[in-house]
Scaffold this active site. Structure first.
Site, PDB file in Angstrom:
ATOM      1  CB  ILE A  39     -25.876  42.117  15.038  1.00 56.61           C
ATOM      2  CG1 ILE A  39     -24.762  42.425  13.972  1.00 56.61           C
ATOM      3  CG2 ILE A  39     -25.053  40.660  15.561  1.00 56.61           C
ATOM      4  CD1 ILE A  39     -23.085  42.097  14.198  1.00 56.61           C
ATOM      5  CG  ASP A  83     -28.326  55.596  28.527  1.00 55.72           C
ATOM      6  OD1 ASP A  83     -27.272  54.404  27.994  1.00 55.72           O
ATOM      7  OD2 ASP A  83     -28.661  56.663  28.205  1.00 55.72           O
ATOM      8  CB  VAL A  84     -25.438  50.343  29.437  1.00 53.88           C
ATOM      9  CG1 VAL A  84     -26.336  49.626  29.408  1.00 53.88           C
ATOM     10  CG2 VAL A  84     -25.246  50.983  28.476  1.00 53.88           C
ATOM     11  CB  ALA A 114     -16.119  55.055  20.229  1.00 51.68           C
ATOM     12  CE1 TYR A 174     -14.583  47.416  14.475  1.00 49.30           C
ATOM     13  CE2 TYR A 174     -12.955  46.383  16.085  1.00 49.30           C
ATOM     14  CZ  TYR A 174     -13.997  46.869  15.911  1.00 49.30           C
ATOM     15  OH  TYR A 174     -14.743  46.459  16.568  1.00 49.30           O
ATOM     16  CE  LYS A 181     -17.706  45.457  19.880  1.00 55.16           C
ATOM     17  NZ  LYS A 181     -18.318  44.799  20.334  1.00 55.16           N
ATOM     18  CB  THR A 212     -25.253  47.374  11.747  1.00 54.39           C
ATOM     19  OG1 THR A 212     -23.917  46.804  11.867  1.00 54.39           O
ATOM     20  CG2 THR A 212     -25.684  45.269  11.222  1.00 54.39           C
TER      21      THR A 212
END
Length: 273
Positions: A39, A83-84, A114, A174, A181, A212
């Site tokens: 995306i 890399d956060v 996750a 999910y 989210k 994706t």
């Protein structure tokens, strides 16, 4: 006698060309490209096509071989690993942007993660460590990017993150990413309120299910795809170019009266009971 009204638009109007005029000279950061099916890549491709200058990051050395060629093809003038989860890397990136560009007009946050065992299990069974990591990568990193972008958006700006329908409704399988989210979408509203006085607008874009690399980690993802195709009014999946065009619209000045919203790009799926 009433003066004759003259339509300022040409008879044949090209909306993509109009967006392009608004994005020329804009400088923005895109985080989350994994390959040309991402995306984030669809967003970067459209933003670049409409005239924006890009900074592009990849996760690590392993990811570089897949992302660098696309960053170079997009003409990214700033690129490198980020890399956060590694202390200081996010701050170093924004310091580099400040040093080389002196400003930032937009940022696109398209990363989420996750641990597999937490993602595939029930929400009530998730570990603290897995929940914390999912929140750090998928939600807190966006808040932190907005904080770091704020002093660079001296003339206002736009910050966009990616969400999913499972933030608002329970979507089978999910799992943990639903609450994460949901927190991200709530953060968008609060950050929009806090940064609005500085002319910074904030959005979540919520595409329908897309095939994706990231989505491959969701258990039985093909079932989500099939459900979307059957239930959406358009009876098809959207593609990354369609998401990219919406992102370009939000970055451009035509969306100046909007902020704090979750924008669905899912063929109308979210409207169906």
């Amino acid at each position: 006698m009433t003066a004759e009204y003259v339509d300022p638009l040409p008879i044949v109007w090209d909306p993509e060309a109009a967006i392009g005029e608004m994005l020329k000279g804009k400088k923005g950061l895109v985080v989350g490209i994994a390959n040309d099916q991402s995306i984030a890549y669809g967003c970067a491709h459209k933003l670049r096509a409409f005239g924006a200058e890009l900074a592009v990051t990849w996760l690590n050395e392993k990811a570089e071989q897949h992302v660098r060629p696309h960053a170079e093809a997009l003409g990214a003038t700033i690129m490198g690993p980020m890399d956060v989860m590694k202390p200081g890397e996010l701050e170093n990136l924004f310091e580099r942007i400040a040093r080389e560009w002196g400003r930032l007009d937009f940022l696109i946050h398209a990363i989420a993660f996750a641990p597999r065992e937490d993602l595939h299990g029930r929400v009530v069974d998730c570990s603290w460590e897995g929940f914390a990591q999912a929140m750090h990568v998928s939600c807190w990193s966006f808040i932190r990017m907005c904080k770091l972008a704020e002093p660079l958006m001296t003339d206002g700006g736009v910050a966009i993150t990616m969400s999913y329908y499972g933030a608002d409704k329970v979507v089978n399988r999910y799992n943990l990413m639903g609450p994460v989210k949901a927190a991200l979408e709530a953060s968008v509203r609060y950050v929009a309120a806090e940064l609005g006085p500085q002319g910074i607008r904030v959005f979540a874009v919520s595409p329908g299910p897309l095939k994706t690399r990231a989505s491959s980690g969701i258990s039985h993802f093909d079932e989500l795809v099939q459900m979307a195709q059957e239930r959406a009014p358009a009876q098809r999946l959207v593609d990354i170019a369609e998401v990219g065009r919406v992102v370009a619209f939000l970055v451009g000045g035509a969306s100046s009266g909007m902020t704090g919203d979750t924008i669905y790009v899912d063929g109308g799926l979210h409207n169906m009971a």
